[in-house]
Design a protein around this motif. Sequence first.
Motif, short mmCIF file in Angstrom:
data_model
loop_
_atom_site.label_atom_id
_atom_site.label_comp_id
_atom_site.label_asym_id
_atom_site.label_seq_id
_atom_site.Cartn_x
_atom_site.Cartn_y
_atom_site.Cartn_z
N LEU A 126 -41.17 33.01 7.56
CA LEU A 126 -41.60 33.41 6.22
C LEU A 126 -43.12 33.45 6.11
CD1 LEU A 126 -40.34 34.22 3.53
CD2 LEU A 126 -40.45 31.82 2.82
N CYS A 127 -43.78 32.56 6.83
CA CYS A 127 -45.24 32.53 6.83
C CYS A 127 -45.81 33.85 7.36
CB CYS A 127 -45.73 31.36 7.68
SG CYS A 127 -47.51 31.20 7.75
N GLU A 163 -45.15 36.56 4.53
CA GLU A 163 -45.82 36.39 3.24
C GLU A 163 -47.32 36.12 3.33
OE1 GLU A 163 -44.61 36.91 0.32
OE2 GLU A 163 -42.56 37.31 0.99
N TYR A 215 -49.62 30.00 0.06
CA TYR A 215 -48.74 29.36 1.04
C TYR A 215 -47.76 28.41 0.35
CZ TYR A 215 -47.15 26.81 5.15
OH TYR A 215 -46.36 26.25 6.12
N CYS A 243 -46.07 25.77 10.66
CA CYS A 243 -47.05 26.83 10.47
C CYS A 243 -48.12 26.42 9.46
CB CYS A 243 -46.33 28.09 9.99
SG CYS A 243 -47.39 29.50 9.70
N PRO A 251 -40.21 27.81 8.79
CA PRO A 251 -41.29 28.31 7.93
C PRO A 251 -42.18 29.35 8.61
CG PRO A 251 -41.76 26.08 8.68
CD PRO A 251 -40.35 26.37 9.08
N ASP A 252 -42.25 29.35 9.95
CA ASP A 252 -43.10 30.32 10.63
C ASP A 252 -42.67 31.76 10.34
OD1 ASP A 252 -44.08 28.00 11.65
OD2 ASP A 252 -44.10 28.65 13.74
N ARG A 306 -45.20 30.72 -1.79
CA ARG A 306 -44.38 31.71 -1.08
C ARG A 306 -43.65 31.13 0.12
NH1 ARG A 306 -48.55 36.85 -0.59
NH2 ARG A 306 -49.37 36.80 -2.73
N VAL A 307 -44.15 30.02 0.67
CA VAL A 307 -43.57 29.49 1.90
C VAL A 307 -43.11 28.04 1.73
CG1 VAL A 307 -43.96 29.00 4.35
CG2 VAL A 307 -45.02 31.01 3.29
N HIS A 353 -40.14 27.18 -0.66
CA HIS A 353 -38.88 27.59 -0.03
C HIS A 353 -38.49 26.59 1.06
CE1 HIS A 353 -35.82 30.20 1.77
NE2 HIS A 353 -36.38 29.94 2.93
N PHE A 354 -39.46 26.17 1.85
CA PHE A 354 -39.25 25.18 2.90
C PHE A 354 -38.61 23.92 2.34
CE2 PHE A 354 -41.21 21.48 5.06
CZ PHE A 354 -40.87 21.70 6.38
#
Length: 374
Positions: free
Chosen positions: A110-111, A114, A87, A208, A107-108, A90-91, A94-95
């Motif tokens: 991409l969450c 990924e 998390y 998320c 973020p939800d 990958r998330v 980026h956030f």
Amino acid sequence: MGSPEHCVASRTPGQRVIVGLSGGVDSAVAAHLLIEQGYQVEALFMKNWEEDDEPGYCAAAEDLADAQAVAEQLGLRLHTVNFASEYWDRVFEHFLAEYRALRTPNPDVLCNKEIKFRAFFEHAQTLGAAQIATGHYARVTQDAEGLLHLRLAADANKDQTYFLHLLDQAQLERALFPLADLSKAEVRAIARRLGLANAEKKDSTGICFIGERRFGDFLARYLPRTPGPIMTPEGRVLGEHRGLAWHTIGQRQGLGIGGVTEAAEAPWFVARKDVARNALIVVQGGNHPLLYAEHLLGEQVHWIAGRAPAAAPFDCLCRLRHRQPLQHCTIVGYDNKMCQVLFDAPQRAITSGQSAVFYQGDACLGGCVIQQAD
């Protein structure tokens, strides 16, 4: 309306499916429905954030207890896994990068791509499952050519296709959405009939897997404060912001400038971020022209089918935020990376970093990340 299609919500009863059991009522009822349909069901609880601050904001322990109670009631084997590293990489990285760039990420979205439909599925494979299931409100159909389509759920208020628009054909093929044809009220009614411990549990909100928290304080742990002026478009300074990253287009609350003019009854809204001057530009009144735009430029374009539905220009529908009514627009141009979208009517508070998600009828086509609006 194209090739005949059939629902694939119950593809192959009898096979092994791992349900993502979050502790909430939606995933609990999804698990029950799959059992009723004859699947061999096991459950997985994902912990994706290390709780390193005060209790109450990231209630993973409480959610796990609720998931365990549901699993016991339904007679399910419950697996647990920690995806905190995935998390973060990958998330969450980026956030943070998006906020540093003064954009407002979601973020939800991409969450889901990924973690819930990649890391989760990869782990489910090690447990011997060919498919996964979640409590999302969405529907999948398959046409005569074998192409899978993500479609709006029966409950328009709970529909989550906006957050699922980055899924691809392979991810849809291995995913089940048992709640596709149910309303939230029906889901809760099933949970009450079964006597599930979480039948009345409120829906989760917040970031998320991170949960509900004072967002400004949370963000301050990762980003430096860069104060600057809050200004009108004409240059009048009204106050000071804590950092442009802490604000989003269309924001009303938390500006700290109420009552600064004789027209104090009209609230202030964020209209622009002036990066060169580190200034937050605000306007008075929710219908101010600077809050509206008819055109956006999008990047990171994704089509669920693997290709656009037609050559540009083509008409479709668009949603700029979850639960927004679908808006008529024209995709006036696109390539593998960028797209240009023209709306029939001006749209309020188009926000860079958020997702623009495209539809035709009830089919979600995919979407893009908003780069800028004008």
